[in-house]
Design a protein around this motif. Structure first.
Motif, short mmCIF file in Angstrom:
data_model
loop_
_atom_site.label_atom_id
_atom_site.label_comp_id
_atom_site.label_asym_id
_atom_site.label_seq_id
_atom_site.Cartn_x
_atom_site.Cartn_y
_atom_site.Cartn_z
N SER A 1 -63.90 -42.37 20.83
CA SER A 1 -63.20 -42.27 19.55
C SER A 1 -62.04 -43.24 19.46
CB SER A 1 -62.68 -40.84 19.35
OG SER A 1 -63.74 -39.92 19.23
N LEU A 2 -61.43 -43.55 20.59
CA LEU A 2 -60.30 -44.47 20.59
C LEU A 2 -60.73 -45.93 20.70
CD1 LEU A 2 -57.63 -42.69 22.80
CD2 LEU A 2 -57.62 -42.96 20.33
N THR A 3 -61.77 -46.21 21.47
CA THR A 3 -62.12 -47.59 21.75
C THR A 3 -63.48 -48.01 21.19
OG1 THR A 3 -63.09 -47.01 23.90
CG2 THR A 3 -60.76 -47.58 23.86
N GLY B 1 -63.72 -44.53 13.61
CA GLY B 1 -64.57 -44.33 12.44
C GLY B 1 -64.89 -45.51 11.55
N PRO B 2 -65.03 -46.75 12.07
CA PRO B 2 -65.38 -47.85 11.17
C PRO B 2 -66.77 -47.68 10.55
CG PRO B 2 -65.50 -48.56 13.46
CD PRO B 2 -64.85 -47.22 13.45
N GLY C 1 -66.05 -37.98 6.28
CA GLY C 1 -65.75 -37.50 7.63
C GLY C 1 -65.82 -35.99 7.72
N LEU C 2 -65.33 -35.32 6.69
CA LEU C 2 -65.36 -33.86 6.67
C LEU C 2 -66.80 -33.35 6.59
CD1 LEU C 2 -63.22 -31.61 6.72
CD2 LEU C 2 -63.35 -31.53 4.23
N THR D 1 -59.94 -38.32 8.93
CA THR D 1 -61.11 -38.65 9.72
C THR D 1 -60.80 -39.56 10.91
OG1 THR D 1 -62.60 -38.38 7.85
CG2 THR D 1 -63.37 -39.80 9.63
N ALA D 2 -59.95 -40.56 10.72
CA ALA D 2 -59.74 -41.57 11.77
C ALA D 2 -59.40 -40.97 13.14
CB ALA D 2 -58.68 -42.56 11.33
#
Length: 275
Positions: A111-113, A153-154, A171-172, A226-227
């Motif tokens: 999720s981070l990278t 989330g791109p 996202g939701l 979402t991000a």
């Protein structure tokens, strides 16, 4: 025929990897193929929306590029390895340790990278648990269950632009339906990690773990957007598993591991601050 041309960039990239080209060169061949196919078979008819998609492309490149840079720096410094060893010392082997990787460590890093970097952290952890290599590979891939939130989330951002929905609305919706893969990945991972005679109980634990992650992702999407949702939910899962880990897990956190956590914290807090 158009379908084949659409697939050609992916096919060329995979072929390059199979021919043992460096990943950078294989990816570059894929990009060049995509450009050639786009010009030859999918020319842009209306340039009015180009400026909008150019902004989206820059956003995606910055998100993915920043994540890759962070992951490479932590891997080169040895910080990721130290952090992996410490987490393994806290949780030990078995189903609990495997679920920590599948529903915590890999989704958090991913999720981070993004770009599958989570596997580079999760695989070493799984190998230290004494699992068979073929199981390690399969379980590591199961950790890529938070795809809509990967690299902040791109992919969801692009899909939102194409569908006309807002980023957070999509996202939701993804969080609601993603309960299925979360539960199934947990059950599958627990099944592979458990011994004969304990598989039913292990699969139940995997289902509960998946439901917990699904609820956390849904709440994070609703409360923070979402991000950061995937990273926040996975982080809570990691903390839950680590701090309910082995009683003898008193090994201090190494210096480089602390720096890795600080880097992740800066990135996550930065995204939350921007939201």
């Amino acid at each position: 025929m158009l379908l084949l041309f659409s697939l050609s960039p992916i096919v060329v990239t995979i072929a390059g990897l199979l021919l043992r080209l460096r990943s950078v060169y294989a990816a570059l061949l894929g990009v060049l193929t995509a450009v050639a196919v786009s010009i030859g078979y999918f020319p842009i008819q209306d340039w009015s929306g180009t400026s909008i998609w150019l902004v989206v492309m820059v956003e995606v490149l910055l998100i993915v590029g920043g994540g890759l840079l962070l992951a490479q720096a932590l891997q080169t410094s040895g910080a990721q390895e130290q952090l992996s060893h410490w987490v393994h010392h806290r949780t030990g082997s078995g189903v609990k340790g495997v679920l920590l990787v599948v529903h915590g460590v890999v989704p958090f890093a991913e999720s981070l990278t993004g770009f599958g970097i989570g596997i580079t952290i999760g695989i070493p952890l799984l190998l230290h648990m004494g699992l068979e290599k073929r199981k390690v590979a399969a379980i590591g891939l199961l950790g890529l269950c938070a795809i809509p939130w990967g690299s902040m989330g791109p992919g969801t951002l692009v899909a939102a632009k194409m569908s006309g929905l807002s980023f957070d609305a999509l996202g939701l919706a993804s969080a609601v339906f993603n309960v299925v893969p979360f539960v199934l990945t947990g059950m599958a991972a627990a099944y592979m990690a458990s011994v004969s005679g304990c598989k039913t109980k292990a699969m139940a634990s995997g289902a509960v773990s998946g439901l917990a992650l699904a609820v956390l992702v849904l709440l994070a999407n609703f409360c923070f957007g979402t991000a950061p949702a995937g990273a926040l939910a996975a982080l809570i899962m990691v903390l839950g598993y680590v701090f309910t880990g082995r009683i003898d897990g008193t090994q201090p956190l190494p210096v480089l591991a602390k720096k890795a956590l600080c880097s992740y914290a800066v990135l996550l807090l930065g995204v939350l601050g921007m939201g």
